[in-house]
Scaffold this active site. Structure first.
Site, PDB file in Angstrom:
ATOM      1  N   ARG A 179      -7.840   7.125   4.502  1.00 48.23           N
ATOM      2  CA  ARG A 179      -7.842   7.090   5.961  1.00 48.23           C
ATOM      3  C   ARG A 179      -7.789   8.524   6.435  1.00 48.23           C
ATOM      4  O   ARG A 179      -6.839   9.254   6.097  1.00 48.23           O
ATOM      5  CB  ARG A 179      -6.667   6.283   6.483  1.00 48.23           C
ATOM      6  CG  ARG A 179      -6.848   5.894   7.935  1.00 48.23           C
ATOM      7  CD  ARG A 179      -5.868   4.832   8.368  1.00 48.23           C
ATOM      8  NE  ARG A 179      -4.573   4.965   7.711  1.00 48.23           N
ATOM      9  CZ  ARG A 179      -3.469   4.390   8.154  1.00 48.23           C
ATOM     10  NH1 ARG A 179      -3.490   3.627   9.226  1.00 48.23           N
ATOM     11  NH2 ARG A 179      -2.325   4.549   7.510  1.00 48.23           N
ATOM     12  N   SER A 220      -2.990  -2.729   5.924  1.00 50.02           N
ATOM     13  CA  SER A 220      -4.310  -3.046   6.470  1.00 50.02           C
ATOM     14  C   SER A 220      -5.411  -2.182   5.870  1.00 50.02           C
ATOM     15  O   SER A 220      -5.173  -1.325   5.031  1.00 50.02           O
ATOM     16  CB  SER A 220      -4.279  -2.906   7.991  1.00 50.02           C
ATOM     17  OG  SER A 220      -3.851  -1.624   8.345  1.00 50.02           O
ATOM     18  N   GLU A 264       4.368   7.239   2.796  1.00 54.29           N
ATOM     19  CA  GLU A 264       5.178   6.047   3.031  1.00 54.29           C
ATOM     20  C   GLU A 264       4.705   4.921   2.120  1.00 54.29           C
ATOM     21  O   GLU A 264       3.646   5.007   1.501  1.00 54.29           O
ATOM     22  CB  GLU A 264       5.123   5.601   4.494  1.00 54.29           C
ATOM     23  CG  GLU A 264       3.751   5.172   4.961  1.00 54.29           C
ATOM     24  CD  GLU A 264       3.741   4.707   6.425  1.00 54.29           C
ATOM     25  OE1 GLU A 264       4.822   4.548   7.017  1.00 54.29           O
ATOM     26  OE2 GLU A 264       2.635   4.494   6.956  1.00 54.29           O
ATOM     27  N   ARG A 292       0.860  -1.192   0.000  1.00 59.14           N
ATOM     28  CA  ARG A 292       0.000   0.000   0.000  1.00 59.14           C
ATOM     29  C   ARG A 292       0.891   1.234   0.000  1.00 59.14           C
ATOM     30  O   ARG A 292       1.729   1.410   0.882  1.00 59.14           O
ATOM     31  CB  ARG A 292      -0.944   0.040   1.191  1.00 59.14           C
ATOM     32  CG  ARG A 292      -2.159   0.964   0.967  1.00 59.14           C
ATOM     33  CD  ARG A 292      -3.007   1.135   2.213  1.00 59.14           C
ATOM     34  NE  ARG A 292      -2.264   1.861   3.217  1.00 59.14           N
ATOM     35  CZ  ARG A 292      -2.269   1.565   4.520  1.00 59.14           C
ATOM     36  NH1 ARG A 292      -2.995   0.565   4.984  1.00 59.14           N
ATOM     37  NH2 ARG A 292      -1.548   2.277   5.359  1.00 59.14           N
ATOM     38  N   GLU A 345      12.207   4.123  13.520  1.00 60.97           N
ATOM     39  CA  GLU A 345      10.749   4.017  13.486  1.00 60.97           C
ATOM     40  C   GLU A 345      10.190   4.381  14.859  1.00 60.97           C
ATOM     41  O   GLU A 345      10.865   4.287  15.869  1.00 60.97           O
ATOM     42  CB  GLU A 345      10.340   2.576  13.130  1.00 60.97           C
ATOM     43  CG  GLU A 345      10.838   2.075  11.788  1.00 60.97           C
ATOM     44  CD  GLU A 345      10.109   2.695  10.598  1.00 60.97           C
ATOM     45  OE1 GLU A 345       8.971   3.132  10.767  1.00 60.97           O
ATOM     46  OE2 GLU A 345      10.712   2.762   9.506  1.00 60.97           O
ATOM     47  N   GLY A 346       8.959   4.802  14.865  1.00 59.95           N
ATOM     48  CA  GLY A 346       8.305   5.104  16.139  1.00 59.95           C
ATOM     49  C   GLY A 346       7.548   6.405  16.066  1.00 59.95           C
ATOM     50  O   GLY A 346       6.367   6.472  16.341  1.00 59.95           O
ATOM     51  N   LYS A 362      12.723  14.500  11.236  1.00 53.19           N
ATOM     52  CA  LYS A 362      12.230  13.266  11.873  1.00 53.19           C
ATOM     53  C   LYS A 362      13.404  12.403  12.308  1.00 53.19           C
ATOM     54  O   LYS A 362      14.384  12.280  11.581  1.00 53.19           O
ATOM     55  CB  LYS A 362      11.400  12.437  10.881  1.00 53.19           C
ATOM     56  CG  LYS A 362      10.129  13.092  10.394  1.00 53.19           C
ATOM     57  CD  LYS A 362       9.380  12.131   9.444  1.00 53.19           C
ATOM     58  CE  LYS A 362       8.048  12.707   9.048  1.00 53.19           C
ATOM     59  NZ  LYS A 362       7.296  11.778   8.165  1.00 53.19           N
ATOM     60  N   ASN A 373       4.098   0.792   2.258  1.00 58.81           N
ATOM     61  CA  ASN A 373       3.983  -0.350   3.169  1.00 58.81           C
ATOM     62  C   ASN A 373       4.188  -1.659   2.424  1.00 58.81           C
ATOM     63  O   ASN A 373       3.513  -1.924   1.438  1.00 58.81           O
ATOM     64  CB  ASN A 373       2.594  -0.371   3.804  1.00 58.81           C
ATOM     65  CG  ASN A 373       2.276   0.928   4.522  1.00 58.81           C
ATOM     66  OD1 ASN A 373       2.740   1.161   5.630  1.00 58.81           O
ATOM     67  ND2 ASN A 373       1.517   1.803   3.863  1.00 58.81           N
ATOM     68  N   LYS A 413      11.683   3.087   6.299  1.00 57.05           N
ATOM     69  CA  LYS A 413      11.717   4.523   6.031  1.00 57.05           C
ATOM     70  C   LYS A 413      13.011   4.945   5.344  1.00 57.05           C
ATOM     71  O   LYS A 413      13.029   5.847   4.514  1.00 57.05           O
ATOM     72  CB  LYS A 413      11.628   5.238   7.389  1.00 57.05           C
ATOM     73  CG  LYS A 413      10.736   6.458   7.419  1.00 57.05           C
ATOM     74  CD  LYS A 413      10.989   7.239   8.710  1.00 57.05           C
ATOM     75  CE  LYS A 413       9.822   7.158   9.671  1.00 57.05           C
ATOM     76  NZ  LYS A 413      10.122   7.815  10.972  1.00 57.05           N
TER      77      LYS A 413
END
Lengths: 522, 522
Positions: free
Chosen positions: B496, B163, B156, B134, B412-413, B408, B158, B346
């Site tokens: 979303r 999902s 991003e 995705r 990750e997080g 950033k 995926n 990422k």
């Protein structure tokens, strides 16, 4: 209770099998709308003020056993039943005597009849009627002759708000899914009448209630003809509000809206006078509906489908009767008309099912068909001064003879039934003048079986009784002597299963669930 | 936030319109499985120990506006993105340098890489890989040039557990149903760019995620070839347990089971070692699955579909890594393999999107295609000693220039982002040696719009951001220089939508919901 005529069933489950089965049911049901709004005892309203929670509809873990021949016979005679009740509703002359006698002891019936008479005086403007019926049966095994073939015997015939058509198709799909995904223990290689190989593709019952009932409504919508006003036509569902069982009704609406492209709206029974009106500029009295959410849109109502209005509690005051009158005098096609509603009363069933009753042949001209329908009656007697009434007294006052009977008060409501040997003593405690307030009904003796029910997240296992309902969809035009049937279809089935009311224990009585039939040759 | 490029939307609702809309959403969603298990803050687990309650999935009341050209472009390039990421996963040589650098600062990446190396040493036995991808985008409007066409910019990509494919198709159906049943205020006759006529059949977006993602899994199942053992083949879904979002996953299982007749099972990630094993009698190392509910049935696993295992929290101890290793060394087709999983980190996105990066052309040979994909990148810089890194320093240490950027942390997080003019001061507070732990990303500036979200029975209205995800289904065979694509499909979309994190107020940030696109020509 009759002894079981069935092999051991359902199969035993290991802990892992049970857990997997429950998880599969919990997820499949919600993913497919086999759901209800939770009971207040499960989710207090203050925990969910917006009413967004839902839960799995009460369902059996396994499809319940049902004799194949009984199932086939109940399906096969549904069209005859449709014709019978259309004919009764068409025969006001015949209905009149029965209803007027009933009206003396039953205010609800009296008020319905009064609405009919008022509209009759004004003149009905719609000669089409729609019936979405359901004939309910139990399997009967003659206790005195356990080797006799089991038969279906009618419990009642519903002419208004026959429910569970939406959920019953889905529970059949659920049981088939569980079988196809090996959630039921696999068939052992030795297959000689053992329980676990009873479940197979030919014993599971396909169902088509949603499309069939919707098609009945759509057919009535089409037969209504063109709009008499300049407005678009629509179907309205008269509903209770709130309605926990909304996911049973919604699939019919969605099918009408999506498959048939018919605007369909839910109208609370209590809002009829707020949201509908009769266009008095047309002599045919079209019923207009103005959606509260879209007051600039006015629709002409082709069909009014009652999913409320069948119980006295829907009529808290005279306004509700004014509302029922408004619908009845409109030229919308009613499902059902008041005459059709009245045709479904218990008294009519008793009159038809009284031994030696001549009435069935009045409505079903083919003796073979009438005889087949008659076979599904259990004897029901009045306790009055007729010949049948005297026969009933002879049974009801004798402890031995009364053993295969139940005494029921004539009025709707239930819960005050007197069973078997207790009948004579009870009758003797009443003045004889009150006896005619009761009917004597031959007991239907369903064979014993077990199943388990998932309800509110709890599984209860034990002895159960499954009541088979066969739906019928029937559209007819009023005729001088008999109705002209424009549509007459068998419309799928329901198996509604509850714990057996008995001293033997088991599933708590009254805990009903939707179920599907697993056909068995017995 | 960019100024709005849209007309006033959504339309205002009267109280009656609002109530009708909410009732329609509440019922349609549950009737069609657009549902989630309720959050513990809504229904405490002790109120529903069996976990049978469900509620409407968080949804927007209206489809959100999305520029048609942006939508079409994102869909059009998905096959190129599939090819790009299949090619990256196929190019271990290229991945190695990036992953090994990343592994120095990220234990999770390091452990994944270690599993890959162990299997590589033993020798992989499956050269097919499945990607259900995705690619996520925001609409970007250049703040310095508000009249420029809006563009999609990638947030991003995926490569694991992408999902919401199950729910996103259903929310599109919901919005279409609401439109078709007049739950949205009707189009006024004067239709000159007013909000209420924006919703129409050509602006609503059809979707096909459930069938497309299922077909991807079914295609892999078929390409796996015949069972290597004597056992029936199956697909397993590796899942978290418990999983509130189960009604997003279940539709894929049901489609595989019912439409494709493929046995499909859910296996908690934590139960891999309990319920699966490798048949070591075969050199290809088939993965065997024994259902706990049917221990006498053994299946050979054709495809392992990860809906878990993407987060460190799925690996509480070494056993979880042993389990991942078992799956990776088996000859089941993995969706995804560890190399494909790593390709979605990422850092890879940053390497591809660094200005003047030469890497895209390595994987996409057609310059026109590579350019089209490149157009969806926002610039992402490392802050290190490379040329791009020096460019980044010049921006990040200048209050004016840093205004269009976000800093950033590389790991990750999330949640520790530094925005705009705050970047220079923040960087100066760090020793320069730590700067390479961060990336500098050009901000995507989505145009302002409003909507309302139904969540846990509450409606929140305000400024929202909608993130478009385009699914891709791609099956490839490992190749010397490039993969051989056996299946390459665009597989539907997700919108979303969440409340905008902003000082302007509105819907609480982080309150995400599923949504559908209402296309608009801007």
């Amino acid at each position: 209770m009759a002894a079981s005529i069935y092999p051991k069933y359902p199969p035993d489950l290991t802990k892992a099998q049970f857990d997997h089965l429950i998880t599969s049911i919990k997820d499949y049901s919600i993913a497919h709308g086999l759901a209800v709004r939770p009971q207040p005892s499960f989710v207090p309203p203050e925990s969910d003020p917006a009413g967004v929670l839902a839960t799995t509809a009460p369902v059996t873990l396994f499809p319940s056993l049902f004799p194949r021949a009984c199932f086939d016979e109940a399906k096969a005679i549904q069209k005859a039943y449709n014709e019978l009740y259309a004919s009764i509703a068409n025969d006001e002359e015949w209905l009149k005597d029965i209803v007027e006698e009933l009206a003396e002891v039953d205010d609800f019936i009296a008020k319905l009849w009064k609405v009919h008479l008022a509209v009759k005086e004004e003149g009905y403007t719609q000669d089409l009627s729609l019936g979405l019926f359901r004939s309910d049966y139990l399997v009967h095994v003659e206790p005195s002759n356990p080797s006799a073939k089991p038969e279906v015997k009618q419990v009642e015939f519903n002419t208004i708000a026959s429910s569970f058509g939406g959920l019953s198709e889905k529970v059949g799909d659920l049981h088939r899914y569980l079988y196809n995904t090996s959630c039921y223990p696999p068939t052992p290689s030795s297959s000689s009448g053992t329980a676990s190989n009873l479940i197979n593709t030919s014993s599971l019952t396909p169902n088509h209630t949603i499309s069939s009932l919707s098609s009945g409504l759509a057919a009535a919508h089409d037969h209504y003809g063109p709009s008499k006003t300049s407005n678009q036509k629509c179907i309205i569902f008269l509903v209770q509000d709130p309605e926990r069982n909304v996911f049973d009704q919604r699939p019919l609406e969605y099918t009408l809206q999506v498959t048939h492209s018919i605007p369909t709206f839910r109208v609370p029974f209590s809002s009829i006078l707020l949201n509908t009106s009769i266009d008095n500029t047309h002599s045919s009295r079209p019923l207009l509906y103005t959606p509260p959410h879209s007051p600039e849109s006015v629709y002409e109502v082709s069909v009014v489908y009652f999913r409320a209005g069948y119980a006295l509690s829907d009529y808290p005051d005279e306004t509700a009767w004014t509302a029922r009158h408004q619908v009845e005098r409109s030229c919308a096609i009613k499902c059902p008309t008041i005459l059709t509603h009245l045709a479904g009363s218990k008294k009519i069933q008793q009159v038809l099912a009284t031994p030696s009753s001549p009435h069935l042949s009045r409505f079903l001209k083919d003796p073979a068909v009438a005889d087949r329908v008659h076979q599904t009656f259990t004897n029901i007697y009045p306790i009055d001064d007729t010949n049948a009434g005297r026969e009933a007294r002879a049974i009801a006052t004798d402890e031995g003879k009364s053993n295969g009977y139940v005494l029921k008060p004539q009025r709707e409501g239930g819960g005050n039934n007197i069973y078997r040997a207790a009948i004579p003593k009870f009758l003797k405690s009443l003045p004889e003048s009150h006896w005619k307030g009761y009917i004597l009904m031959e007991l239907i003796e369903p064979p014993a079986q077990e199943n388990a029910i998932l309800r509110n997240g709890e599984v209860q296992r034990g002895q159960i009784i499954g009541e088979l309902g066969i739906y019928g969809a029937c559209l007819w035009r009023k005729g001088e002597n008999s109705p002209t049937l424009l549509e007459n279809e068998e419309a799928g089935q329901l198996l509604r299963t509850k714990g057996r009311e008995s001293e033997e224990g088991g599933v708590a009585a009254g805990f009903g669930s939707v179920d599907s039939c697993l056909l068995i040759d017995v």
